[in-house]
Scaffold this motif. Structure first.
Motif, PDB file in Angstrom:
ATOM      1  N   ASP A 123     -23.066 -52.139  92.328  1.00  0.00           N
ATOM      2  CA  ASP A 123     -22.188 -50.864  91.699  1.00  0.00           C
ATOM      3  C   ASP A 123     -23.134 -50.431  90.468  1.00  0.00           C
ATOM      4  OD1 ASP A 123     -19.881 -51.091  93.057  1.00  0.00           O
ATOM      5  OD2 ASP A 123     -18.831 -52.200  91.933  1.00  0.00           O
ATOM      6  N   LYS A 124     -23.984 -51.189  89.852  1.00  0.00           N
ATOM      7  CA  LYS A 124     -24.906 -50.767  88.891  1.00  0.00           C
ATOM      8  C   LYS A 124     -25.897 -49.950  89.343  1.00  0.00           C
ATOM      9  CE  LYS A 124     -27.515 -53.078  84.995  1.00  0.00           C
ATOM     10  NZ  LYS A 124     -28.632 -53.360  85.500  1.00  0.00           N
ATOM     11  N   LYS A 125     -26.407 -50.378  90.466  1.00  0.00           N
ATOM     12  CA  LYS A 125     -27.537 -49.912  91.111  1.00  0.00           C
ATOM     13  C   LYS A 125     -27.155 -48.585  91.395  1.00  0.00           C
ATOM     14  CE  LYS A 125     -31.860 -49.434  92.876  1.00  0.00           C
ATOM     15  NZ  LYS A 125     -33.161 -49.581  91.900  1.00  0.00           N
ATOM     16  N   VAL A 126     -26.011 -48.213  92.373  1.00  0.00           N
ATOM     17  CA  VAL A 126     -25.575 -47.109  92.742  1.00  0.00           C
ATOM     18  C   VAL A 126     -25.365 -46.036  91.541  1.00  0.00           C
ATOM     19  CG1 VAL A 126     -23.415 -45.933  93.259  1.00  0.00           C
ATOM     20  CG2 VAL A 126     -23.971 -47.967  94.651  1.00  0.00           C
ATOM     21  N   LEU A 127     -25.074 -46.441  90.315  1.00  0.00           N
ATOM     22  CA  LEU A 127     -25.186 -45.459  89.465  1.00  0.00           C
ATOM     23  C   LEU A 127     -26.441 -45.100  88.744  1.00  0.00           C
ATOM     24  CD1 LEU A 127     -22.058 -46.795  86.763  1.00  0.00           C
ATOM     25  CD2 LEU A 127     -22.095 -45.315  88.706  1.00  0.00           C
TER      26      LEU A 127
END
Ligand SMILES: Nc1ncnc2c1ncn2[C@@H]1O[C@H](COP(=O)(O)OP(=O)(O)OP(=O)(O)O)[C@@H](O)[C@H]1O
Ligand SMILES: [Mg+2]
Length: 323
Positions: A123-127
């Motif tokens: 989720d962090k990497k997606v942002l």
């Protein structure tokens, strides 16, 4: 050492009349931080070449050739490099996205499955990826579905998915053709920036010479399943050697040249794979045609830092200047 090296790629499709050759002996080298444009008319074999590298052709395709990634041989049909080494962006962003899955989930998928990240890490990497491709990097944006986005935003999502596994080579097959003209320029600019920041090798497939000019370092001109001219962009665009390259350049409007009232289209059409008659595939449309061109298919010859598949251009006979 090149990032990607392809030797003598041949692709044919099984038909009821036997195998039809559509890519006929393509060789290429792509270095780190380099963009190679592959340019040619519809049907010349640009997409089939890209799909062959990704191991994405249907089973009725027969693929031959040697492939090296960072010097190591690989077999594209096993798709082992897909995602990690090689990623691909397709022409139509809508058809490469899943309409019933949020865009955040679609970008997270390769991170979870290939990179083995935890949901929280993904989720962090997606942002981060959203930020990198110029999309709002918010959880609310992650929750959107493709149909809630503009065409340009969707193509940015597709680019984020392609970047998720940090590929060394990005193949972009006409990534802007389906978009509005103003958006096209933004997406090209984004790809150019990403390629340079990430030092990726990029193969940019296009039928548009102005795209070549904007993004590429080297260019390969494709005709009837073969590369007919390969060289640096400066060289090929400023002093095209092959009669087909000359005709392609003469038929386009440019920023530096006043647009001609009517585009000088190349007369005739490219041969379909079943029409190849053993001569030069361009001979029916070529202004330099000689008797030998009808009989013998020219080979690609190295010539002043470029490669050209035309002995007549090489001989330097009276080749008319482009435009
Ligand atoms: N799945 C397939 N089955 C049979 N023939 C195919 C298949 N895919 C492509 N071809 C044929 O291979 C040739 C090259 O097609 P390809 O899609 O690579 O062209 P292209 O250069 O990408 O053209 P465009 O600019 O229209 O995208 C064409 O003659 C096409 O009809
Ligand atoms: Mg195509």
């Amino acid at each position: 050492m090149p990032l990607l090296q392809v030797e003598n790629l041949q692709v044919s499709f099984r038909t009821h009349n036997g195998f039809l050759p559509v890519v006929r002996g393509v060789s290429l080298q792509l270095h780190e931080g380099e963009t190679l444009a592959v340019v040619g008319e519809s049907g010349s074999g640009k997409s089939v070449t890209s799909l062959a590298l990704m191991g994405l052709l249907p089973s009725k395709a027969r693929v031959d050739g040697s492939f090296y990634f960072q010097g190591e041989p690989f077999e594209p049909p096993q798709g082992k490099l897909r995602g990690h080494g090689l990623s691909m962006i397709f022409q139509n962003p809508m058809s490469s996205l899943n309409p019933v899955m949020t865009v955040g989930k679609q970008v997270a998928e390769p991170l979870l499955f290939h990179q083995k990240m935890t949901v929280r890490e993904a989720d962090k990497k997606v942002l981060e990826l959203f930020h990198e491709v110029g999309l709002p990097s918010t959880p609310a944006f992650s929750q959107r579905y493709p149909h809630q986005l503009s065409g340009g935003m969707r193509q940015r999502v597709v680019i984020a998915i392609a970047l998720a596994c940090a590929p060394s080579v990005l193949i972009a097959d006409e990534p802007t053709t389906a978009l509005d003209v103003t958006i096209q320029a933004q997406i090209l600019d984004l790809l150019k920036q990403l390629q340079s920041h990430r030092k990726m090798g990029m193969i940019m497939v296009t039928h548009d010479m102005s795209v070549v000019e904007t993004v590429a370092h080297r260019v390969a001109v494709m005709y009837a399943g073969q590369f007919v001219e390969v060289g640096s962009c400066g060289q090929v665009l400023q002093s095209p050697a092959h009669p087909y390259t000359r005709a392609l350049l003469a038929s386009r409007p440019t920023l530096t040249r006043e647009p001609v009232g009517v585009l000088k289209a190349i007369s005739g059409r490219p041969p379909s794979p079943s029409e190849l008659d053993g001569g030069c595939p361009f001979h029916p449309r070529c202004s330099l045609v000689e008797e030998s061109c009808r009989k013998e298919e020219p080979v690609l010859q190295e010539w002043e830092d470029r490669a050209v598949r035309c002995p007549i251009a090489k001989r330097g006979t009276t080749v008319a200047s482009p435009g």
